[in-house]
Design an enzyme around this catalytic site. Structure first.
Site, mmCIF file in Angstrom:
data_model
loop_
_atom_site.group_PDB
_atom_site.id
_atom_site.type_symbol
_atom_site.label_atom_id
_atom_site.label_comp_id
_atom_site.label_asym_id
_atom_site.label_seq_id
_atom_site.Cartn_x
_atom_site.Cartn_y
_atom_site.Cartn_z
ATOM 1 N N MET A 82 40.660 42.698 32.168
ATOM 2 C CA MET A 82 39.737 41.995 31.274
ATOM 3 C C MET A 82 40.332 40.730 30.646
ATOM 4 O O MET A 82 39.981 40.367 29.537
ATOM 5 C CB MET A 82 39.271 42.959 30.166
ATOM 6 C CG MET A 82 38.624 44.217 30.691
ATOM 7 S SD MET A 82 37.233 43.880 31.786
ATOM 8 C CE MET A 82 35.996 43.447 30.571
ATOM 9 N N LEU A 85 42.762 34.668 34.018
ATOM 10 C CA LEU A 85 44.033 34.051 34.413
ATOM 11 C C LEU A 85 43.886 32.532 34.434
ATOM 12 O O LEU A 85 42.826 32.007 34.803
ATOM 13 C CB LEU A 85 44.444 34.565 35.794
ATOM 14 C CG LEU A 85 44.718 36.073 35.873
ATOM 15 C CD1 LEU A 85 44.850 36.526 37.322
ATOM 16 C CD2 LEU A 85 45.969 36.441 35.081
ATOM 17 N N ASN A 99 39.116 40.053 43.008
ATOM 18 C CA ASN A 99 38.576 40.715 41.814
ATOM 19 C C ASN A 99 37.340 41.502 42.206
ATOM 20 O O ASN A 99 36.620 41.096 43.118
ATOM 21 C CB ASN A 99 38.193 39.632 40.790
ATOM 22 C CG ASN A 99 37.590 40.195 39.516
ATOM 23 O OD1 ASN A 99 38.109 41.162 38.951
ATOM 24 N ND2 ASN A 99 36.499 39.604 39.050
ATOM 25 N N HIS A 101 33.759 42.682 40.653
ATOM 26 C CA HIS A 101 32.898 42.329 39.527
ATOM 27 C C HIS A 101 31.562 43.065 39.647
ATOM 28 O O HIS A 101 30.958 43.066 40.723
ATOM 29 C CB HIS A 101 32.669 40.811 39.513
ATOM 30 C CG HIS A 101 31.812 40.365 38.370
ATOM 31 N ND1 HIS A 101 32.287 40.279 37.082
ATOM 32 C CD2 HIS A 101 30.505 40.028 38.318
ATOM 33 C CE1 HIS A 101 31.305 39.894 36.279
ATOM 34 N NE2 HIS A 101 30.211 39.730 37.004
ATOM 35 N N ASP A 133 39.467 32.134 41.662
ATOM 36 C CA ASP A 133 39.914 30.749 41.512
ATOM 37 C C ASP A 133 39.920 30.409 40.018
ATOM 38 O O ASP A 133 39.902 31.309 39.181
ATOM 39 C CB ASP A 133 39.091 29.793 42.389
ATOM 40 C CG ASP A 133 37.671 29.614 41.889
ATOM 41 O OD1 ASP A 133 37.344 30.162 40.808
ATOM 42 O OD2 ASP A 133 36.900 28.923 42.559
ATOM 43 N N ASP A 137 34.933 34.452 37.284
ATOM 44 C CA ASP A 137 34.178 35.145 38.329
ATOM 45 C C ASP A 137 33.675 34.183 39.411
ATOM 46 O O ASP A 137 32.599 34.375 39.992
ATOM 47 C CB ASP A 137 33.028 35.978 37.716
ATOM 48 C CG ASP A 137 33.566 37.050 36.788
ATOM 49 O OD1 ASP A 137 34.596 37.659 37.141
ATOM 50 O OD2 ASP A 137 32.986 37.269 35.718
HETATM 51 C C1 GRF Z 1 34.416 47.939 36.911
HETATM 52 O O1 GRF Z 1 33.051 48.053 36.693
HETATM 53 C C2 GRF Z 1 34.767 46.603 37.520
HETATM 54 O O2 GRF Z 1 33.781 46.116 38.369
HETATM 55 C C3 GRF Z 1 34.837 45.720 36.302
HETATM 56 O O3 GRF Z 1 35.419 46.516 35.310
HETATM 57 C C4 GRF Z 1 35.161 47.902 35.591
HETATM 58 C C5 GRF Z 1 36.505 48.552 35.675
HETATM 59 O O4 GRF Z 1 36.421 49.937 35.832
HETATM 60 N N1 GRF Z 1 35.554 44.489 36.596
HETATM 61 P P1 GRF Z 1 37.733 50.776 36.149
HETATM 62 O O5 GRF Z 1 38.772 50.428 35.093
HETATM 63 O O6 GRF Z 1 38.204 50.426 37.522
HETATM 64 O O7 GRF Z 1 37.304 52.203 36.036
#
Ligand code: GRF
Length: 204
Positions: A82, A85, A99, A101, A133, A137
């Protein structure tokens, strides 16, 4: 293929990768939260991890960069990481960071994706694996999974239904990268030896 996985919390995508190790190996986990439950998953699978607090972003990225130079991963996977970068950090690992998303990018970058899709009365929802990049996202989209939004869906039910799809999408995408069926050549992304123009759609 050597993977380093970045997480911030629960780590369910990390767990899906760890369970699927065969063509690839998770060699290290980097986490910005000492209390993240995902760290217990790394321990359960005997994978080394490093907690790097992200309060001072510049310092955190210097530490992460140093560690990555030692670890020499082929691929860096942001799985529920979260923090954003910096452009400089990302450019040091060009074409090497992906990533996952929870939306059909380019729709709904950022947070609260499930609720925003419901507010917009979307009928189709999904998740995206993409290269990272300098944009939030942003970056070349690789693959997506799709599901139909039901009339009684809430942000919670949608997130829950999407999650198992996400796990499969991420694992499958990484497997294809490990097997070189997804690869970069001359700054172009290829899938099965054809330039990848549209996202690959993989559903359960
Ligand atoms: C997932 O929904 C992912 O797509 C998003 O954050 C959540 C992470 O879940 N970027 P976890 O930590 O892998 O359980």
């Amino acid at each position: 293929m050597r993977l380093v996985v970045f997480i911030s919390g629960r780590g369910s995508n990390l767990k899906a990768l760890l369970k699927a190790q065969e063509d690839f190996e998770v060699v290290h986990v980097i986490c910005n939260q000492a209390t993240a439950s995902g760290l217990a998953i790394a321990e359960e699978f005997d994978v080394d991890y490093t907690v790097i607090p992200w309060k001072d972003k510049t310092q955190a990225e210097i530490t992460a960069h140093k560690l990555l130079l030692q670890l020499q991963p082929d691929l860096i996977v942001l799985a529920g990481f979260m923090r954003v970068l910096s452009a400089q950090f990302v450019s040091e690992f060009n074409h090497q960071i992906i990533n996952i998303h929870p939306s059909l990018l380019p729709l709904y970058p950022g947070l609260d994706t499930h609720q925003r899709a419901l507010d917009d009365k979307q009928k189709i929802y999904g998740a995206t694996v993409h290269f990272v990049d300098h944009q939030l996202d942003g970056g070349q989209i690789i693959s997506q999974c799709r599901l139909t939004i039901q009339s009684n869906d809430t942000a919670e039910t949608l997130a829950q239904r999407l999650l198992s799809n996400e796990h499969q999408l991420l694992v499958k995408t990484v497997q294809h990268m490990a097997n070189h069926t997804i690869y970069w050549h001359n700054d172009r992304l290829y899938y099965n030896d054809k330039p990848l123009i549209e996202p690959i759609i993989w559903n359960q």
